[in-house]
Design an enzyme around this catalytic site. Structure first.
Site, mmCIF file in Angstrom:
data_model
loop_
_atom_site.group_PDB
_atom_site.id
_atom_site.type_symbol
_atom_site.label_atom_id
_atom_site.label_comp_id
_atom_site.label_asym_id
_atom_site.label_seq_id
_atom_site.Cartn_x
_atom_site.Cartn_y
_atom_site.Cartn_z
ATOM 1 N N GLU A 33 0.742 -1.321 0.073
ATOM 2 C CA GLU A 33 -0.002 -0.046 -0.059
ATOM 3 C C GLU A 33 0.784 1.208 0.126
ATOM 4 O OE1 GLU A 33 -2.856 -0.608 3.132
ATOM 5 O OE2 GLU A 33 -3.502 -2.095 2.301
ATOM 6 N N ASN A 73 2.361 -4.974 -3.136
ATOM 7 C CA ASN A 73 0.810 -5.385 -3.009
ATOM 8 C C ASN A 73 0.020 -4.137 -2.825
ATOM 9 O OD1 ASN A 73 -0.738 -7.567 -2.577
ATOM 10 N ND2 ASN A 73 -0.950 -7.166 -0.475
ATOM 11 N N HIS A 131 -10.007 -6.456 -2.407
ATOM 12 C CA HIS A 131 -11.082 -6.588 -1.402
ATOM 13 C C HIS A 131 -12.195 -5.837 -2.220
ATOM 14 C CE1 HIS A 131 -8.533 -8.003 1.830
ATOM 15 N NE2 HIS A 131 -7.672 -7.100 1.619
HETATM 16 C C1 XIL Z 1 -6.169 -6.922 8.095
HETATM 17 C C2 XIL Z 1 -6.554 -7.979 8.776
HETATM 18 O O1 XIL Z 1 -7.453 -8.754 8.015
HETATM 19 C C3 XIL Z 1 -6.992 -7.447 10.040
HETATM 20 O O2 XIL Z 1 -7.300 -8.608 10.799
HETATM 21 C C4 XIL Z 1 -6.409 -6.385 10.824
HETATM 22 O O3 XIL Z 1 -6.936 -5.850 11.901
HETATM 23 C C5 XIL Z 1 -5.812 -5.320 10.033
HETATM 24 O O4 XIL Z 1 -5.332 -5.880 8.678
HETATM 25 N N1 XIL Z 1 -4.824 -4.881 3.407
HETATM 26 C C6 XIL Z 1 -3.540 -5.630 4.016
HETATM 27 C C7 XIL Z 1 -3.986 -6.568 5.126
HETATM 28 O O5 XIL Z 1 -2.510 -5.682 3.443
HETATM 29 O O6 XIL Z 1 -2.847 -6.621 5.956
HETATM 30 C C8 XIL Z 1 -5.034 -6.299 5.925
HETATM 31 O O7 XIL Z 1 -5.289 -7.057 6.781
HETATM 32 C C9 XIL Z 1 -6.297 -5.766 5.053
HETATM 33 C C10 XIL Z 1 -5.837 -4.587 3.975
#
Ligand code: XIL
Length: 460
Positions: free
Chosen positions: A276, A318, A354
């Site tokens: 990110e 990523n 997502h």
């Molecule tokens: C999320 C987890 O799923 C949660 O349990 C935690 O509270 C926060 O992080 N992008 C990512 C992941 O790269 O690491 C994140 O995971 C979701 C968004």
């Protein structure tokens, strides 16, 4: 001198002074593919876009999309397209909306010079050009990766992975264990490998969750995606509660990456090294202590360090919201291209994925995006797939269709060799159980989405 950006033997944009230079080529020799240059390039009367059209024979089509960046509302901007100093098109751009331009051309074999400029006064006549493409047939060097769109022959077996959020030493949920072992070939620690848990104090590492997880995965012959090395979230307080000089942060980064990637060297197949990096406008996120101290160099430093520590691991960038074309996708693409051109180790792009019903990318768009990243010679994976549902009667079927779409796209992109979902069952999803985003329901029964994804991914 323009610096070449290798891409299947094609040279992509290089900006020399104010003039963008590119080489696009095609020939009837091999694959039936157009070449495309995806970079946004601004064009003004004094700074045209110059491209070389390489060995072309027979009919071709010069294609691009353009939009005006005019300052006076009333006057359209005129785009001028010439090949070998011969004008082949004048196109009026009336608005800031993208306009597709396609000009059929008979081009003899050999090199040609393409100029895309704009007419008028520099102050008020500006355009943006993108996706320059030469229709027709294109060749590629024998050693290049399969270009986007290459037919794949029989379907490959594509493994699926799942993120897990277990403290494995204490967890009792056998149903989850069985669901994982029965259906997934890869494991991503959903949180356990994040810096806040692993390095809670500087240079003091806590392996109490990660060691059992990696041992479990190895015992069960599962691959592990390491997640994640450089992110602006889930960082320990000692890192975020003060400012660091460049020298200090360089040392912090080396300690962290050497610590964790070194410990699991040879046991982690892929690392999400950079997570990110960009905001929705395609700008570097500045709310990161890594960025604050190191600036954009953090990308080179992290990738080089990870590669030195574990040369066998594949290294990924990523991010989310990069499925659709736009500034954020361009930022990731441009960074990846630049890193590759400079020989910085980078193996893949992870599209987090997502999604919700509304944010679902259209299938052709996702395909084009994955092919765009793949065209840099990179792997492309969906690394955190989940798709939320609504409460309408057909929601689970629509969700299944969406998972199938993801599987189909992965099957048709040679460089997509795994899909990872962000959790196993709806009861544990970070997006909330009520949204039912995953492949298994809260009793670990397979949902329609599971069959749909497996069906789309299955070897043919
Ligand atoms: C999320 C987890 O799923 C949660 O349990 C935690 O509270 C926060 O992080 N992008 C990512 C992941 O790269 O690491 C994140 O995971 C979701 C968004």
């Amino acid at each position: 001198m323009p610096r070449p950006y290798p891409c299947f033997g094609t040279r992509l944009w290089a900006v020399v002074g104010a003039v963008a230079v590119a080489t696009v080529w095609s020939s009837p020799a091999q694959a039936d593919l157009p070449r495309a240059l995806h970079d946004l390039t601004h064009v003004t009367p004094s700074a045209p876009l110059r491209a070389t059209l390489g060995t072309v024979a027979g009919s071709s089509t010069v294609e691009l999309r353009a939009r005006s960046r005019r300052c006076a509302k009333a006057t359209p901007v005129t785009l001028l397209i010439s090949v070998d100093a011969r004008r082949i098109a004048r196109v009026k751009l009336h608005s800031a909306n993208w306009r597709n331009v396609s000009v059929p051309q008979k081009l003899a074999a050999g090199g040609h010079t393409l100029l895309v400029g704009v007419a008028g006064r520099p102050a008020c006549s500006r355009a943006t050009v993108d996706e320059l493409r030469l229709g027709g047939r294109a060749d590629r060097p024998a050693d290049a990766p399969a270009p986007p769109g290459t037919p794949l022959g029989p379907k490959r077996r594509i493994p699926i992975g799942a993120a897990v959020n277990w403290d494995i030493s204490t967890r009792l949920d056998r149903a989850e264990d069985q669901a994982f072992l029965g259906h997934f070939q890869g494991l991503t620690p959903e949180n356990a490998m994040k810096m806040t848990y692993v390095e809670p104090r500087r240079n003091e590492f806590d392996w109490s969750e990660t060691d059992p997880l990696v041992t479990y995965a190895m015992d069960q012959h599962r691959t592990v995606r390491g997640h994640t090395l450089i992110w602006h979230k889930q960082l320990p307080g000692w890192l975020t509660q003060r400012r660091w000089t460049r020298e200090e942060m360089t040392a912090v980064m080396k300690e962290w990456i050497s610590g964790i990637a070194g410990r699991y060297k040879g046991r982690i197949t892929d690392w999400d090294v950079l997570n990110e990096l960009f905001d929705e406008h395609g700008a570097w996120r500045t709310n990161s202590p890594w960025y604050d101290a190191l600036g954009p160099d953090l990308a080179d430093m992290a990738l080089r360090t990870a590669s030195e520590v574990d040369p066998g691991a594949r290294l990924f960038i990523n991010d989310f919201d990069i499925e659709l074309p736009g500034p954020k996708q361009d930022a990731v693409y441009n960074l990846a291209r630049d890193l590759k051109a400079r020989g910085v180790p980078l193996d893949g792009i992870g599209i987090q994925a997502h999604w919700s019903g509304e944010s679902l990318p259209p299938e052709p768009t996702l395909l084009a995006t994955m092919n765009r990243f793949a065209s840099l010679g990179l792997r492309v994976e969906l690394t955190e797939l989940d798709i939320t549902t609504d409460r309408f009667a057909d929601a689970l079927q629509r969700q299944a269709d969406a998972y199938a779409m993801a599987g189909r796209v992965c099957q048709s992109v040679a460089s997509c060799d795994r899909i990872t979902v962000w959790g196993i069952s709806d009861k544990d999803s970070w997006r909330g159980g009520v949204n039912r985003p995953l492949l298994f329901d809260d009793k670990f029964n397979a949902k329609p989405a599971y069959g749909a994804l497996i069906g789309a991914l299955a070897a043919g």
